[in-house]
Design an enzyme around this catalytic site. Structure first.
Site, mmCIF file in Angstrom:
data_model
loop_
_atom_site.group_PDB
_atom_site.id
_atom_site.type_symbol
_atom_site.label_atom_id
_atom_site.label_comp_id
_atom_site.label_asym_id
_atom_site.label_seq_id
_atom_site.Cartn_x
_atom_site.Cartn_y
_atom_site.Cartn_z
ATOM 1 N N SER A 107 23.957 -49.148 16.953
ATOM 2 C CA SER A 107 24.224 -48.450 15.696
ATOM 3 C C SER A 107 23.540 -47.094 15.626
ATOM 4 O O SER A 107 23.719 -46.366 14.651
ATOM 5 C CB SER A 107 23.780 -49.321 14.510
ATOM 6 O OG SER A 107 22.466 -49.790 14.692
ATOM 7 N N HIS A 128 31.063 -49.244 18.110
ATOM 8 C CA HIS A 128 30.222 -49.695 17.008
ATOM 9 C C HIS A 128 31.062 -50.373 15.935
ATOM 10 O O HIS A 128 31.725 -49.724 15.131
ATOM 11 C CB HIS A 128 29.453 -48.499 16.425
ATOM 12 C CG HIS A 128 28.526 -48.864 15.315
ATOM 13 N ND1 HIS A 128 28.199 -47.979 14.305
ATOM 14 C CD2 HIS A 128 27.858 -50.014 15.028
ATOM 15 C CE1 HIS A 128 27.377 -48.567 13.461
ATOM 16 N NE2 HIS A 128 27.159 -49.802 13.883
ATOM 17 N N GLU A 140 33.490 -47.324 15.112
ATOM 18 C CA GLU A 140 33.065 -45.997 15.571
ATOM 19 C C GLU A 140 33.137 -45.990 17.094
ATOM 20 O O GLU A 140 32.481 -46.796 17.751
ATOM 21 C CB GLU A 140 31.621 -45.710 15.144
ATOM 22 C CG GLU A 140 31.465 -45.033 13.821
ATOM 23 C CD GLU A 140 30.025 -44.571 13.600
ATOM 24 O OE1 GLU A 140 29.844 -43.401 13.267
ATOM 25 O OE2 GLU A 140 29.100 -45.380 13.751
ATOM 26 N N ASN A 178 25.573 -44.393 10.334
ATOM 27 C CA ASN A 178 24.173 -44.603 9.993
ATOM 28 C C ASN A 178 23.406 -43.311 9.732
ATOM 29 O O ASN A 178 22.366 -43.341 9.073
ATOM 30 C CB ASN A 178 23.495 -45.438 11.078
ATOM 31 C CG ASN A 178 23.845 -46.910 10.918
ATOM 32 O OD1 ASN A 178 23.738 -47.466 9.833
ATOM 33 N ND2 ASN A 178 24.296 -47.534 11.990
#
Length: 285
Positions: A107, A128, A140, A178
């Protein structure tokens, strides 16, 4: 995350080798997958036959060599620790076939750095998934500096085969999800730490005012406070910017073992079998 990724690939007809370090972890993973499939049956999204087929598509291994040797794609979902991931990718690079795509569900950790531990960095990419994997649509897809365009295209198409919506992003600390999410969670923790409002107040403001399905403190518990801290440290070190510095309250909670839902205690306390959202005793006023 690993069992959710395995569940999703197996549900869409792929043969999956699920690898973990011990049999107990694998038994727990299969039990979780079975329970989640039952929830899908209850919702009417799949039938009993689909559940049976999904479980039959999964084989478990405790030996990485045996589990990964014939794989066309490996999706790593180890704990968010750079050294563990680098070591794992170094091993996979010698175990797997030369053309195997090595994907990481990291992440926040640099795909370029992970790829540097392998013999074929052009075959390394970030994939991800969001948690819970069977339900969340986003993937992702993170390109490292050496990632081949053909590998990126393959993973984009594969994600669509899983009924996901892939978004291609370039390698940077925290990527997109993130880099945006963790500073918000960190700011929510600072807001609690500075006694601006309580746990319920902060989460309610974000749910009702910003239409978030889950408040940031509850979300932090769901992700795992140790994972949140790890990602924030990657951002803090990667950008060398104080705005990413983890809140002292978060650091304290992780050091004390209050990790959120998985430990039974975080900003809320969690009782097995109960869905009630109860603020942790330390934050009750």
């Amino acid at each position: 995350m690993g069992n959710g990724i395995a569940h999703t690939f197996a549900q869409y007809g792929f043969n999956v080798s699920l690898v973990d370090v011990n049999d107990n972890a694998l038994e727990k993973a299969l039990a979780t997958i079975s329970t989640n499939l039952d929830k899908q049956i209850k919702k009417g999204t799949i039938d009993e036959g689909a559940k049976t087929n999904t479980l039959n598509n999964i084989k478990t291994y405790t030996d990485l060599n045996t589990g990964a040797a014939n794989a066309d794609l490996v999706v790593e979902a180890a704990t968010e620790n750079k050294e563990i991931k680098l070591n794992l990718f170094k091993q996979l690079s010698t175990i797997c076939k030369p053309g195997t795509i090595l994907a990481s569900n990291t992440s926040s950790i640099s795909i370029t750095e992970i790829a540097s531990a392998t013999q074929h960095p052009e075959n390394v990419i970030g994939m991800h998934f969001m948690n819970p994997v069977p339900l969340m649509k986003l993937v992702e897809v993170i390109k490292g500096k050496a990632t081949a365009d053909s590998v990126t295209q393959t993973i984009m198409l594969l994600s669509k085969q899983l009924d996901k919506i892939p978004v291609e992003v370039n390698d940077a600390p925290g990527f997109v999800a993130n880099r945006i999410l963790m500073p918000m969670i960190n700011e929510a923790i600072y807001t609690l730490y500075e006694n601006v409002s309580g746990v319920e107040g902060i989460d309610t403001v974000m749910k009702l005012g910003m239409a978030h399905p889950m408040g940031p403190l509850q979300l932090a518990d769901f992700i795992g406070l140790d994972v949140c801290l790890s990602i924030l440290n990657v951002l803090y070190i990667g950008f060398n910017d104080e705005k990413y510095a983890p809140c002292p309250l978060l650091v304290t909670m992780v050091n004390e073992g209050s990790l959120g839902a998985k430990s039974g205690n975080g900003f809320y306390k969690y009782t097995p079998g109960s869905k009630d959202l109860v603020v942790a005793d330390r934050f009750k006023f």
